[in-house]
Design a protein around this motif. Structure first.
Motif, PDB file in Angstrom:
ATOM      1  N   THR A  39       0.837  -1.197   0.000  1.00 41.44           N
ATOM      2  CA  THR A  39       0.000   0.000   0.000  1.00 41.44           C
ATOM      3  C   THR A  39       0.874   1.250   0.000  1.00 41.44           C
ATOM      4  O   THR A  39       1.806   1.365   0.800  1.00 41.44           O
ATOM      5  CB  THR A  39      -0.916   0.018   1.240  1.00 41.44           C
ATOM      6  OG1 THR A  39      -1.737  -1.151   1.214  1.00 41.44           O
ATOM      7  CG2 THR A  39      -1.795   1.258   1.274  1.00 41.44           C
ATOM      8  N   GLU A  46      -0.330   7.391  -0.581  1.00 39.02           N
ATOM      9  CA  GLU A  46      -1.523   7.997  -1.176  1.00 39.02           C
ATOM     10  C   GLU A  46      -2.739   7.086  -1.007  1.00 39.02           C
ATOM     11  O   GLU A  46      -3.841   7.546  -0.680  1.00 39.02           O
ATOM     12  CB  GLU A  46      -1.281   8.293  -2.666  1.00 39.02           C
ATOM     13  CG  GLU A  46      -0.249   9.384  -2.940  1.00 39.02           C
ATOM     14  CD  GLU A  46       1.192   8.903  -2.777  1.00 39.02           C
ATOM     15  OE1 GLU A  46       1.405   7.672  -2.638  1.00 39.02           O
ATOM     16  OE2 GLU A  46       2.092   9.756  -2.756  1.00 39.02           O
ATOM     17  N   GLN A  47      -2.546   5.798  -1.228  1.00 36.29           N
ATOM     18  CA  GLN A  47      -3.660   4.854  -1.080  1.00 36.29           C
ATOM     19  C   GLN A  47      -4.126   4.773   0.372  1.00 36.29           C
ATOM     20  O   GLN A  47      -5.327   4.741   0.646  1.00 36.29           O
ATOM     21  CB  GLN A  47      -3.222   3.467  -1.569  1.00 36.29           C
ATOM     22  CG  GLN A  47      -3.045   3.380  -3.073  1.00 36.29           C
ATOM     23  CD  GLN A  47      -2.348   2.104  -3.494  1.00 36.29           C
ATOM     24  OE1 GLN A  47      -1.634   1.476  -2.710  1.00 36.29           O
ATOM     25  NE2 GLN A  47      -2.558   1.698  -4.736  1.00 36.29           N
ATOM     26  N   TYR A  48      -3.188   4.767   1.301  1.00 38.79           N
ATOM     27  CA  TYR A  48      -3.557   4.697   2.716  1.00 38.79           C
ATOM     28  C   TYR A  48      -4.324   5.943   3.130  1.00 38.79           C
ATOM     29  O   TYR A  48      -5.323   5.851   3.860  1.00 38.79           O
ATOM     30  CB  TYR A  48      -2.307   4.532   3.578  1.00 38.79           C
ATOM     31  CG  TYR A  48      -2.607   4.333   5.044  1.00 38.79           C
ATOM     32  CD1 TYR A  48      -3.055   3.113   5.515  1.00 38.79           C
ATOM     33  CD2 TYR A  48      -2.460   5.381   5.951  1.00 38.79           C
ATOM     34  CE1 TYR A  48      -3.350   2.923   6.854  1.00 38.79           C
ATOM     35  CE2 TYR A  48      -2.747   5.196   7.289  1.00 38.79           C
ATOM     36  CZ  TYR A  48      -3.190   3.968   7.745  1.00 38.79           C
ATOM     37  OH  TYR A  48      -3.489   3.794   9.081  1.00 38.79           O
ATOM     38  N   GLU A  54      -6.170   7.951   1.186  1.00 37.41           N
ATOM     39  CA  GLU A  54      -7.494   8.005   0.571  1.00 37.41           C
ATOM     40  C   GLU A  54      -8.412   6.895   1.074  1.00 37.41           C
ATOM     41  O   GLU A  54      -9.566   7.145   1.442  1.00 37.41           O
ATOM     42  CB  GLU A  54      -7.362   7.918  -0.955  1.00 37.41           C
ATOM     43  CG  GLU A  54      -6.734   9.142  -1.604  1.00 37.41           C
ATOM     44  CD  GLU A  54      -7.563  10.400  -1.410  1.00 37.41           C
ATOM     45  OE1 GLU A  54      -8.817  10.295  -1.424  1.00 37.41           O
ATOM     46  OE2 GLU A  54      -6.968  11.484  -1.238  1.00 37.41           O
ATOM     47  N   GLU A  55      -7.908   5.670   1.083  1.00 35.53           N
ATOM     48  CA  GLU A  55      -8.769   4.517   1.358  1.00 35.53           C
ATOM     49  C   GLU A  55      -9.005   4.300   2.847  1.00 35.53           C
ATOM     50  O   GLU A  55     -10.127   3.955   3.253  1.00 35.53           O
ATOM     51  CB  GLU A  55      -8.152   3.256   0.741  1.00 35.53           C
ATOM     52  CG  GLU A  55      -8.044   3.327  -0.778  1.00 35.53           C
ATOM     53  CD  GLU A  55      -7.217   2.191  -1.360  1.00 35.53           C
ATOM     54  OE1 GLU A  55      -6.869   1.256  -0.593  1.00 35.53           O
ATOM     55  OE2 GLU A  55      -6.904   2.226  -2.559  1.00 35.53           O
ATOM     56  N   GLU A  81      -5.523  -5.101  -9.838  1.00 37.78           N
ATOM     57  CA  GLU A  81      -6.424  -4.832  -8.717  1.00 37.78           C
ATOM     58  C   GLU A  81      -6.959  -6.130  -8.118  1.00 37.78           C
ATOM     59  O   GLU A  81      -7.100  -6.246  -6.900  1.00 37.78           O
ATOM     60  CB  GLU A  81      -7.579  -3.927  -9.169  1.00 37.78           C
ATOM     61  CG  GLU A  81      -7.153  -2.489  -9.461  1.00 37.78           C
ATOM     62  CD  GLU A  81      -6.447  -1.839  -8.272  1.00 37.78           C
ATOM     63  OE1 GLU A  81      -6.873  -2.069  -7.120  1.00 37.78           O
ATOM     64  OE2 GLU A  81      -5.459  -1.126  -8.488  1.00 37.78           O
TER      65      GLU A  81
END
Length: 276
Positions: free
Chosen positions: A117, A120-122, A124-125, A190
């Motif tokens: 991860t 940025e993903q952490y 946002e998600e 994904e």
């Protein structure tokens, strides 16, 4: 007298080379040596192990194998493949010609995971999506710092590990299946990432009981990864491998080679265990 040509190092852009080496001891060949020759051979191997462990950024695990698949095993981690190859030749001959007979070996490299991860993903998600935090708030900033600290430690362990002297060592090679509807490489990134996230959740439940190092071997060996598990109790090795069998990543896509179980021991006890 001409000087030898310097050999260029073979150091990867990131990570280290890893060799798993497994040997059987030819007891008939060993018995030919007299007591002084045997003592000298064991001293030679002891000094070589000390030399390897004193080499910068280099680690060597030594262990007795629990079954007749092999007698003695080494796990060597070092940046330069030239150095790794040199040490492997020296280890093979350390007790004298034909005393140690290679029965299995595996070459790989430490590597980070493509499914890790990102920050940025952490953000946002997890922080925004799951926890409803606002970017720039103290809670958001604390969450990001904690995540980045965890990831720094995780990546350091994956690429430049320092392995503990836990007594149980398990090694096995594995690949992802590439056939029919169960072709791992036909899935989208994904899909693969989602499956690996579930796989990782199972692994995290063994924190403190199992230390796992996955090294990449695509292009080096028949299999694609080498898996090394360190534990304090053999039941935890059995439990994690069994539980992982029910995870879809393993159930649908996992293919495995032979498993080797060893015990890390002090050298004097290792010599006694393998009857040297």
């Amino acid at each position: 007298m001409s000087e030898s040509t310097p050999i260029s190092p073979l150091v990867p852009r990131e990570g280290w080379h890893v060799m798993h080496l497994f040997y059987q001891i030819d007891q008939a060949q060993w018995s030919i040596l007299d007591n002084d020759e045997q003592r000298s051979a064991k001293t030679r191997l002891t000094k070589l192990i000390q030399e390897i462990r004193a080499t910068p950024d280099t680690h060597l695990l030594t262990f007795a194998i629990a079954t007749p698949k092999a007698d003695i095993g080494f796990m060597l981690l070092t940046p330069d493949l030239q150095v790794a190859s040199t040490f492997e030749k020296q280890l093979t001959l350390s007790l004298g010609p034909e005393v140690l007979s290679p029965v299995y070996s595996y070459l790989s490299q430490t590597e980070s995971s493509e499914y890790t991860t990102t920050s940025e993903q952490y953000a946002e998600e997890t922080l925004k999506g799951e926890k409803g935090l606002t970017e720039g708030s103290p809670e958001f900033d604390e969450g990001m710092k904690a995540f980045e600290d965890r990831m720094t430690h995780y990546l350091q362990h994956r690429l430049y590990p320092v392995l503990p002297d836990w007594p149980v060592v398990c090694f096995y090679p594995m690949s992802k299946r590439r056939s029919g509807a169960d072709n791992w490489y036909s899935l989208s990134f994904e899909e693969r990432k989602k499956l690996m996230a579930g796989h990782a959740r199972v692994g995290r439940t063994y924190s403190g009981r199992i230390l796992q190092l996955i090294t990449g071997s695509t292009g080096f060996e028949e299999f694609e990864w080498g898996v090394t598990l360190l534990a304090k109790d053999t039941i935890d090795i059995k439990a994690i491998v069994y539980e992982m069998r029910f995870d879809e990543v393993t159930a649908r896509f996992g293919e495995f080679g032979d498993f080797y179980i060893g015990m890390q021991l002090p050298l004097d006890e290792l010599f006694r265990r393998v009857c040297l």
